[in-house]
Motif scaffolding. Structure first.
Motif, PDB file in Angstrom:
ATOM      1  N   ARG A   1     -17.750  40.660  71.674  1.00  0.00           N
ATOM      2  CA  ARG A   1     -16.701  38.907  70.762  1.00  0.00           C
ATOM      3  C   ARG A   1     -16.939  39.907  69.139  1.00  0.00           C
ATOM      4  NH1 ARG A   1     -16.072  34.173  73.723  1.00  0.00           N
ATOM      5  NH2 ARG A   1     -15.671  34.552  75.569  1.00  0.00           N
ATOM      6  N   LEU A   2     -15.652  39.839  68.526  1.00  0.00           N
ATOM      7  CA  LEU A   2     -16.225  40.343  67.221  1.00  0.00           C
ATOM      8  C   LEU A   2     -15.112  38.806  66.887  1.00  0.00           C
ATOM      9  CD1 LEU A   2     -14.862  43.982  67.013  1.00  0.00           C
ATOM     10  CD2 LEU A   2     -17.727  42.902  66.901  1.00  0.00           C
ATOM     11  N   GLY A   3     -15.518  38.918  64.901  1.00  0.00           N
ATOM     12  CA  GLY A   3     -15.101  37.524  64.102  1.00  0.00           C
ATOM     13  C   GLY A   3     -13.092  37.741  63.740  1.00  0.00           C
ATOM     14  N   LYS A   4     -13.261  37.544  62.914  1.00  0.00           N
ATOM     15  CA  LYS A   4     -11.931  37.508  62.321  1.00  0.00           C
ATOM     16  C   LYS A   4     -11.788  38.738  61.441  1.00  0.00           C
ATOM     17  CE  LYS A   4      -8.814  34.486  59.994  1.00  0.00           C
ATOM     18  NZ  LYS A   4      -8.247  34.515  58.629  1.00  0.00           N
ATOM     19  N   ALA A   5     -12.313  39.599  61.276  1.00  0.00           N
ATOM     20  CA  ALA A   5     -12.154  40.753  60.394  1.00  0.00           C
ATOM     21  C   ALA A   5     -11.478  41.640  61.291  1.00  0.00           C
ATOM     22  CB  ALA A   5     -13.436  41.554  59.928  1.00  0.00           C
ATOM     23  N   ASP A   6     -12.185  41.571  62.453  1.00  0.00           N
ATOM     24  CA  ASP A   6     -11.713  43.038  63.254  1.00  0.00           C
ATOM     25  C   ASP A   6     -10.837  41.848  64.183  1.00  0.00           C
ATOM     26  OD1 ASP A   6     -13.123  44.799  62.856  1.00  0.00           O
ATOM     27  OD2 ASP A   6     -14.727  42.828  62.998  1.00  0.00           O
ATOM     28  N   ASN A   7     -10.695  40.956  65.113  1.00  0.00           N
ATOM     29  CA  ASN A   7      -9.722  40.275  65.536  1.00  0.00           C
ATOM     30  C   ASN A   7      -8.982  38.960  65.901  1.00  0.00           C
ATOM     31  OD1 ASN A   7     -11.108  42.729  67.272  1.00  0.00           O
ATOM     32  ND2 ASN A   7     -11.321  41.248  69.777  1.00  0.00           N
ATOM     33  N   PHE A   8      -7.993  38.981  64.785  1.00  0.00           N
ATOM     34  CA  PHE A   8      -7.843  38.374  63.814  1.00  0.00           C
ATOM     35  C   PHE A   8      -6.750  39.151  63.429  1.00  0.00           C
ATOM     36  CE2 PHE A   8      -4.987  35.257  62.239  1.00  0.00           C
ATOM     37  CZ  PHE A   8      -5.306  33.799  63.043  1.00  0.00           C
ATOM     38  N   TRP A   9      -5.093  39.063  63.731  1.00  0.00           N
ATOM     39  CA  TRP A   9      -3.768  39.968  63.224  1.00  0.00           C
ATOM     40  C   TRP A   9      -3.511  39.721  62.066  1.00  0.00           C
ATOM     41  CZ3 TRP A   9       0.514  41.630  62.195  1.00  0.00           C
ATOM     42  CH2 TRP A   9       0.549  42.908  61.724  1.00  0.00           C
ATOM     43  N   GLU A  10      -3.090  39.848  61.152  1.00  0.00           N
ATOM     44  CA  GLU A  10      -1.621  39.863  60.610  1.00  0.00           C
ATOM     45  C   GLU A  10      -1.366  39.732  59.130  1.00  0.00           C
ATOM     46  OE1 GLU A  10      -4.207  35.620  58.071  1.00  0.00           O
ATOM     47  OE2 GLU A  10      -6.062  36.693  57.619  1.00  0.00           O
ATOM     48  N   LEU A  11      -0.300  39.714  58.812  1.00  0.00           N
ATOM     49  CA  LEU A  11       0.129  40.312  57.593  1.00  0.00           C
ATOM     50  C   LEU A  11       0.299  39.470  56.420  1.00  0.00           C
ATOM     51  CD1 LEU A  11       3.049  41.504  59.201  1.00  0.00           C
ATOM     52  CD2 LEU A  11       1.758  43.052  58.186  1.00  0.00           C
ATOM     53  N   GLU A  12       0.619  39.723  55.600  1.00  0.00           N
ATOM     54  CA  GLU A  12       0.444  38.360  53.911  1.00  0.00           C
ATOM     55  C   GLU A  12       1.050  37.249  54.474  1.00  0.00           C
ATOM     56  OE1 GLU A  12      -1.011  38.992  50.842  1.00  0.00           O
ATOM     57  OE2 GLU A  12      -1.103  40.391  51.780  1.00  0.00           O
ATOM     58  N   VAL A  13       2.327  37.053  55.071  1.00  0.00           N
ATOM     59  CA  VAL A  13       2.868  36.192  55.230  1.00  0.00           C
ATOM     60  C   VAL A  13       2.946  36.406  56.958  1.00  0.00           C
ATOM     61  CG1 VAL A  13       3.344  35.083  53.082  1.00  0.00           C
ATOM     62  CG2 VAL A  13       4.879  36.209  54.282  1.00  0.00           C
ATOM     63  N   GLY A  14       3.680  35.888  57.454  1.00  0.00           N
ATOM     64  CA  GLY A  14       4.221  35.760  58.907  1.00  0.00           C
ATOM     65  C   GLY A  14       3.678  35.305  60.234  1.00  0.00           C
ATOM     66  N   PRO A  15       4.318  35.832  61.387  1.00  0.00           N
ATOM     67  CA  PRO A  15       3.213  36.240  62.155  1.00  0.00           C
ATOM     68  C   PRO A  15       2.092  35.953  62.678  1.00  0.00           C
ATOM     69  CG  PRO A  15       5.297  36.634  63.017  1.00  0.00           C
ATOM     70  CD  PRO A  15       5.280  36.528  61.831  1.00  0.00           C
ATOM     71  N   SER A  16       0.748  35.385  63.329  1.00  0.00           N
ATOM     72  CA  SER A  16      -0.607  36.566  62.989  1.00  0.00           C
ATOM     73  C   SER A  16      -1.104  35.658  64.750  1.00  0.00           C
ATOM     74  CB  SER A  16      -1.317  35.619  61.832  1.00  0.00           C
ATOM     75  OG  SER A  16      -0.883  34.616  61.588  1.00  0.00           O
ATOM     76  N   GLY A  17      -1.960  35.960  64.636  1.00  0.00           N
ATOM     77  CA  GLY A  17      -2.755  35.142  65.858  1.00  0.00           C
ATOM     78  C   GLY A  17      -4.440  36.001  66.236  1.00  0.00           C
ATOM     79  N   PRO A  18      -4.924  35.667  67.451  1.00  0.00           N
ATOM     80  CA  PRO A  18      -5.784  36.110  67.998  1.00  0.00           C
ATOM     81  C   PRO A  18      -5.677  37.353  68.006  1.00  0.00           C
ATOM     82  CG  PRO A  18      -6.037  33.638  68.552  1.00  0.00           C
ATOM     83  CD  PRO A  18      -4.882  34.014  68.466  1.00  0.00           C
TER      84      PRO A  18
END
Ligand code: GLY
Length: 377
Positions: free
Chosen positions: A154-171
């Motif tokens: 299990r890893l945190g947001k830095a590794d396991n949350f995907w996002e660009l500056e704006v737009g679609p994102s998620g774990p």
């Protein structure tokens, strides 16, 4: 077909698209590196980027399941290029996408099926990560796919949350390949997430549930979506059992050409190897960028291109290359990639000319700077 042909970049690209076509996906060739109608991005850096409009619902996709191979440029990790086994500023991303259709279970099962049944990667070498509180993903990996709990991290947001500056994102949930203890740092707690070269992240499965706005607020999307990204050069390195992405064709021919032009044997000196790898990566990025209509300039995308070319030229000097040379590397890049990217073959002379002019101009700037310096001294 022998192993190298079967696991060549050209063949993996084909197998990936064939596989997802068999799972009802519409497959598309790569979009341009220049984002269309999207001012939030300078360059396309992920397979999902040209498809954002379908994730947000702004436009209806031609099919709810799509798969692409996308040319990508990412400069965020530029300082790691050449130093690690896996970082590149230009790479191809294999991606399958669901726009409000299938979700976690299918995305995870199909990724596993492709890696282990089609590409025949040893199951025991695969590890996965899941986002901190994503019990659902962990359950699918463990109970449906059968991965032992010890190989799910299990890893945190830095590794396991995907996002660009704006737009679609998620774990997200990432799949790693264990290249073996001899390629690692030797720490007792070395596992996915460690910065050494042992565990190579090959595929990222994003469970796209939010639309992030300019203020950084996450709005739930009406339908959960799937966005995956697998690095083609990385998976080829794994399948061909090569230590780095630079040892995989077509990158290796570019490295060999730099070695030939400089007279420095590849593998003889760590610092020189790093310079060769940087030149290989940046010349590939520049060739594809110019092929998509970007020209060197002092702003925006053109500035990124200028920086890449100048950085490559500087490393050429460090290797002792006296003449301008970057345009010669284009032949190798284009020769190997024009089947999948015909625009490179069509624009070959133009691409070489742009690179030649930029390197000449850079050289003049450096030489006149040196003259001024000498006159002061
Ligand atoms: N959009 C998924 C990735 O780039 O890893």
């Amino acid at each position: 077909m022998d192993t190298l042909d079967r696991f060549s970049i050209n063949n993996i690209r084909k197998e990936y698209l064939d596989f997802f076509r068999s799972k009802g996906h519409l497959t598309e060739n790569s979009f341009s590196l220049i984002p269309k109608n999207d001012k939030s991005l300078l360059l396309i850096g992920a397979g999902m980027a040209p498809l954002k409009k379908y994730f947000t619902g702004a436009e209806t996709p031609p099919c709810k399941r799509m798969a692409t191979v996308q040319k990508c440029v990412r400069t965020g990790d530029i300082d790691n290029v050449g130093l690690t086994a896996r970082h590149l500023t230009f790479f191809e991303m294999l991606g399958n996408f669901s726009f409000g259709d299938y979700f976690k279970k299918e995305a995870i099962q199909w990724a596993w099926e492709l890696l282990t049944d089609v590409l025949k990667i040893d199951k025991d070498r695969l590890w996965v990560t899941v986002y901190l509180d994503d019990d659902e993903a962990e359950k699918i990996w463990h109970e449906v796919v059968g991965i032992p709990k010890e190989r799910i991290v299990r890893l945190g947001k830095a590794d396991n949350f995907w996002e660009l500056e704006v737009g679609p994102s998620g774990p997200c949930s990432e799949i790693y390949y264990d290249t073996g203890a001899d390629r690692g740092c030797g720490c007792s707690d070395c596992k996915p997430g460690c910065d050494c070269n042992r565990y190579i992240e090959i595929w990222n499965l994003v469970f796209t549930q939010f639309d992030k706005d300019e203020q950084g607020v996450y709005h739930p999307l009406p339908n959960p979506n799937i966005d995956t990204g697998m690095g083609l050069e990385r998976v080829a390195a794994v399948l061909q059992d090569k230590p780095t992405v630079f040892d995989v064709e077509p990158l290796f021919s570019v490295v060999k050409k730099v070695s030939e032009l400089s007279g420095v044997p590849y593998g003889s000196n760590d610092k020189k190897d790093i310079s060769m790898k940087i030149i290989c990566d940046h010349s590939r990025a520049a060739t594809f960028m110019i092929g998509d209509g970007i020209i060197p300039s002092n702003e925006g995308r053109g500035y990124v291109l200028r920086r890449l070319l100048r950085r490559a030229a500087r490393h050429g000097r460090l290797l002792g290359i006296k003449d301008i040379f970057l345009h010669e590397l284009c032949d190798k890049v284009i020769e190997n990639s024009k089947g999948a990217y015909p625009e490179l073959g069509e624009k070959k002379d133009y691409i070489k000319k742009v690179i030649k002019l930029e390197e000449e101009r850079f050289r003049e700037t450096i030489d006149s700077g040196m003259d001024i310096l000498k006159s002061y001294i």
